[in-house]
Design a protein around this motif. Structure first.
Motif, PDB file in Angstrom:
ATOM      1  N   THR A   1      49.042  37.122  53.838  1.00 24.92           N
ATOM      2  CA  THR A   1      48.149  36.300  53.021  1.00 24.92           C
ATOM      3  C   THR A   1      48.981  35.447  52.079  1.00 24.92           C
ATOM      4  O   THR A   1      50.050  35.867  51.626  1.00 24.92           O
ATOM      5  CB  THR A   1      47.206  37.174  52.174  1.00 24.92           C
TER       6      THR A   1
ATOM      7  N   HIS B   1      39.580  44.863  51.849  1.00 27.46           N
ATOM      8  CA  HIS B   1      40.700  44.118  51.261  1.00 27.46           C
ATOM      9  C   HIS B   1      41.322  44.903  50.111  1.00 27.46           C
ATOM     10  O   HIS B   1      42.539  45.025  50.007  1.00 27.46           O
ATOM     11  CB  HIS B   1      40.213  42.761  50.741  1.00 27.46           C
TER      12      HIS B   1
ATOM     13  N   TRP C   1      45.674  33.694  47.722  1.00 25.63           N
ATOM     14  CA  TRP C   1      44.530  34.230  48.453  1.00 25.63           C
ATOM     15  C   TRP C   1      43.708  35.171  47.561  1.00 25.63           C
ATOM     16  O   TRP C   1      44.292  35.891  46.740  1.00 25.63           O
ATOM     17  CB  TRP C   1      45.041  35.015  49.668  1.00 25.63           C
ATOM     18  N   PRO C   2      42.388  35.201  47.669  1.00 20.98           N
ATOM     19  CA  PRO C   2      41.546  34.338  48.514  1.00 20.98           C
ATOM     20  C   PRO C   2      41.117  33.085  47.765  1.00 20.98           C
ATOM     21  O   PRO C   2      40.807  33.175  46.578  1.00 20.98           O
ATOM     22  CB  PRO C   2      40.334  35.231  48.811  1.00 20.98           C
TER      23      PRO C   2
END
Length: 213
Positions: A45, A59, A49-50
């Motif tokens: 990632t 997550h 992120w995100p």
């Protein structure tokens, strides 16, 4: 400032545990932090992120599992070193002046590695500035340079200085526990402070060699 029974409340001072937590949390912030880089690589990632998205339970679980790796272990061990030193008399207090003078007297030159006057005021602030192994190295140098007689004397000085009402044990035994804990924690810091890219190939060779044994 509020009052209690006609007396002023003492100014708030963070506990050793809180100091350790502050050190650890502060070091996690920033794009250049090793833990952030590790998480980005392991979870594939980007650092931002995100983007506009939310985190779900999976997550969060993945991040928590990755954060439990040894990249962050040296932060936790350093926080524990802070707790150990916070249990000793504070520099600048009457008890602290007496304690550190006694430690210098029985520990000799070895005690200079951790003596507040010699180490300087920012001794533990180095942790927040990324020098994870510096304090641990000083602790191990201090303990490693003590001979048997000095070690016994230092054990007694530290044990006698600890709060027996809190720890409920004899001075000499408390001193042994403190010394043993400091030594192990400092070793954990140095062992875990190697960067991941320095140990990744070693681990691959390790698993391959043991798998083929």
């Amino acid at each position: 400032m509020g009052t209690l029974a006609g007396e002023e409340e003492p100014p708030y001072a963070p506990s050793g545990a809180e100091l350790g937590e502050l050190v650890i949390v502060k070091r996690y912030l920033g794009e250049d932090d090793e833990l952030a880089q590790y998480l980005a690589r392991q979870l594939n990632t980007p650092l931002d992120w995100p983007e506009g998205g939310g985190l779900n339970t999976e997550h969060v679980a993945e991040i928590a599992a990755a954060a439990a790796c040894d990249v962050s272990y040296n932060h936790a061990a350093n926080g524990h070193l802070v707790d150990l030193f916070a249990a000793l008399p504070l520099p600048g207090t009457p008890e602290g002046r007496e304690f550190w003078a006694a430690l210098r007297r029985v520990g000799g030159d070895a005690a200079l590695y951790i003596d507040p006057a010699n180490a300087g005021g920012p001794f533990f602030e180095y942790l927040a500035n990324g020098n994870e192994g510096g304090i641990a190295g000083r602790v191990l140098s201090f303990l490693g340079k003590l001979d048997n007689q000095q070690r016994d004397a230092v054990t007694e000085v530290i044990g006698d200085a600890l709060d027996h009402n809190t720890f409920v044990a004899g001075g000499r035994y408390l001193g042994k526990l403190w010394m043993r804990d400091a030594e192990t924690s400092a070793w954990h810091v140095l062992l875990a402070s190697r960067r991941t890219y320095e140990t990744e190939d070693d681990r691959k060779r390790f698993f391959e060699a043991w798998g083929n044994a």
